[in-house]
Write a protein that holds these residues in place. Structure first.
Motif, PDB file in Angstrom:
ATOM      1  N   LEU A 230      52.920 -14.476  20.395  1.00  0.00           N
ATOM      2  CA  LEU A 230      52.145 -13.118  20.219  1.00  0.00           C
ATOM      3  C   LEU A 230      52.034 -13.465  18.694  1.00  0.00           C
ATOM      4  N   LYS A 231      52.009 -14.040  18.335  1.00  0.00           N
ATOM      5  CA  LYS A 231      51.318 -13.945  17.005  1.00  0.00           C
ATOM      6  C   LYS A 231      50.254 -13.675  17.157  1.00  0.00           C
ATOM      7  N   LYS A 232      50.452 -15.430  17.308  1.00  0.00           N
ATOM      8  CA  LYS A 232      48.410 -15.706  17.132  1.00  0.00           C
ATOM      9  C   LYS A 232      47.652 -14.826  18.088  1.00  0.00           C
ATOM     10  N   LEU A 233      48.395 -14.402  19.155  1.00  0.00           N
ATOM     11  CA  LEU A 233      46.877 -13.275  19.482  1.00  0.00           C
ATOM     12  C   LEU A 233      46.687 -11.938  18.620  1.00  0.00           C
ATOM     13  N   LEU A 234      48.379 -11.792  18.189  1.00  0.00           N
ATOM     14  CA  LEU A 234      48.115 -10.666  17.578  1.00  0.00           C
ATOM     15  C   LEU A 234      46.752 -11.637  16.041  1.00  0.00           C
ATOM     16  N   ARG A 235      46.921 -12.209  15.176  1.00  0.00           N
ATOM     17  CA  ARG A 235      46.108 -12.667  14.472  1.00  0.00           C
ATOM     18  C   ARG A 235      44.718 -12.327  14.967  1.00  0.00           C
ATOM     19  N   ASP A 236      44.814 -13.207  15.787  1.00  0.00           N
ATOM     20  CA  ASP A 236      43.392 -13.450  16.017  1.00  0.00           C
ATOM     21  C   ASP A 236      42.630 -12.499  16.711  1.00  0.00           C
TER      22      ASP A 236
END
Length: 503
Positions: A230-236
């Motif tokens: 989810l952190k990667k998703l939010l980062r993108d």
């Protein structure tokens, strides 16, 4: 638009296929790769409808690529074109579920017929798929919306809701509540679904509710691993659009009643979390990480309310600065807690501003309490404080003018029986307000001021000696001579007669 991936280690071959597609005006987008490995990587991060691949290529050949793609996404139409016509190759192409095996050089008529059939098949499948997706999405949305708004599910709907939300028996699910500050889903829903597929896989079910709010249901996995994805998703998302998002992760859900309970808890968290700032919060951990009370903030807010009630601008500015500093120093805050503090301050403002600006204060307060972000909320709050300060300054000017008018009235009409009610009627204000502002501006009561003016005038008339004492009493508004005599003696220590004789 249909996307075709053309794979061949010979650039001329790739360009030749692309040229034919463009020449005969097929409504497609073409992408090229020089070997199977490159094509495989592309397919795993992009949507592809048709794979056009040669057989003999370095790193990964076309048949291995076709088998891998068929396992990854059977919906992709695979067309193999090769200079090799051996039956063994054709047999392997059939195993890989290729829709056709074209020999080089490609026959134009055969190519066009094949493309017409494949594109028609894809379009029909997409129409059916989109309709099914829309119907399924609407059903999910309607049922979940009902759960969200009512907190209950009718027995006849429970089975259908279970089919939509929990398709696999004996599977533990997790539930993600995703909310953006702005209308992200209205603008970027397709991109969001792409990110979901990339980081959470195909099993995550998306349920759009509002332009800024959606839900995901997926098989429950290791929470730490889920949070990392989810952190990667939010980062993108942050990189692409700059939008900020709050994601709430439910505890394990195995049935509808679990879901309803988690939704209630999530609604409670939404009421308390102040601002988003790309937060990921697990429901189970929330109450261990939220700070509900801060002694410094509580004290500062009470001191500020006292300063507002005193109508002392300098003190208000000093205490407000201290209050803001305390708020900003908190690492974790509850939205409800901050709103309660601000409510007590806004109420104090409402109580002391002139009645003519009540409506403006209410409008500013409404804008304040609609905000979720702490920074924006404090900005709206500061507008209320500044408006109050301006109102007090204007009120001070008006009150000074009113008091001066009252003084002029008393000095002009001292010969009348002037009372508080008489003055209030003359200036069109309530007696209590007249008494309040006069005392505030002059540090003496209006009755005392009226008496002072009358006594000074009586003293002046006695010194002039043209009128009898009884006439002087009446000239100063006193019909009762005994009362006039006692009042004069209280002021000057002698009776009017003794004062005249002394003069």
């Amino acid at each position: 638009m249909i996307r075709i991936l053309i794979v061949d280690d010979q650039r001329e071959e790739r360009e030749g296929i692309a040229y034919l597609l463009e020449k005969y005006k097929y409504p497609v987008e073409t992408v090229q790769a020089s070997n199977g490995a490159e094509a495989s990587r592309y397919i795993r991060s992009h949507e592809v409808d048709i794979l056009f691949t040669d057989i003999k290529m370095p790193i990964m050949n076309g048949l291995d690529l076709a088998k891998e793609v068929n396992e990854y996404d059977p919906q992709i139409k695979i067309i193999i074109f090769s200079a090799y016509g051996e039956f063994e190759y054709a047999k392997q192409a059939l195993v890989a579920n290729a829709v056709s095996y074209l020999l080089k050089p490609i026959e134009i008529d055969e190519f066009r017929q094949l493309m017409d059939d494949v594109i028609d098949s894809i379009n029909k499948r997409k129409v059916l798929y989109e309709k099914k997706q829309q119907d399924d999405m609407q059903n999910r949305k309607n049922l979940l919306y009902k759960v969200l708004t009512s907190g209950r599910v009718e027995e006849k709907e429970e089975e259908r809701l279970c089919e939509i939300l929990f398709p696999k028996e004996n599977t533990i699910y997790g539930f993600l509540d995703i909310e953006f500050m702005g209308n992200y889903f209205e603008r970027q829903e397709d991109e969001f679904l792409h990110f979901v597929k990339m980081y959470l896989g195909d099993q995550a079910k998306y349920i759009g509710i509002y332009p800024n709010k959606a839900f995901l249901i997926l098989p429950y996995v290791n929470r730490k691993s889920l949070e990392e994805q989810l952190k990667k998703l939010l980062r993108d998302i942050k990189t692409q659009t700059g939008d900020e998002c709050l994601i709430l992760i439910s505890s394990q859900v195995t049935e509808i009643h679990d879901l309803i309970e988690q939704l209630k808890r999530m609604n409670e968290i939404h009421m308390e979390v102040l601002g988003y700032g790309d937060q990921i919060i697990a429901v189970a951990d929330y109450y261990n990480r939220t700070e509900y009370y801060a002694a410094d903030v509580e004290i500062a807010s009470k001191q500020l309310v006292t300063a507002i009630e005193s109508k002392n601008p300098d003190l208000v500015r000093e205490q407000n600065k201290k209050f803001i500093s305390c708020i900003c120093s908190l690492e974790k805050v509850s939205r409800l807690y901050i709103q309660n503090l601000l409510y007590s301050i806004v109420k104090a403002v409402y109580d002391i501003v002139p009645g003519t600006v009540y409506e403006k204060v209410l409008i500013l307060a409404e804008a304040l309490f609609q905000e979720n972000d702490l920074k924006t909320m404090l900005k709206e709050y500061e507008r209320i404080i500044e408006f109050m300060m301006d109102s007090l300054e204007n009120e001070k000017v008006d009150e000074s003018r009113i008091v001066q008018n009252i003084k002029n009235l008393v000095e002009k009409e001292y010969m009348k029986d002037i009372s508080l009610n008489y003055v209030a009627d003359k200036v069109n204000l309530a007696p209590a307000y007249v008494s309040y502002i006069f005392k505030k501006e002059t540090n003496q009561t209006l009755v005392k001021f009226i008496t002072d003016v009358k006594m000074q005038k009586a003293k002046q008339l006695l010194e002039e000696g043209n009128l009898k004492i009884v006439q002087i009493g009446r000239a100063c508004g006193y019909g009762n001579q005994s009362y006039f005599n006692r009042l004069f003696k209280n002021y000057y220590g002698v009776t009017p007669k003794q004062y005249r004789e002394k003069v």
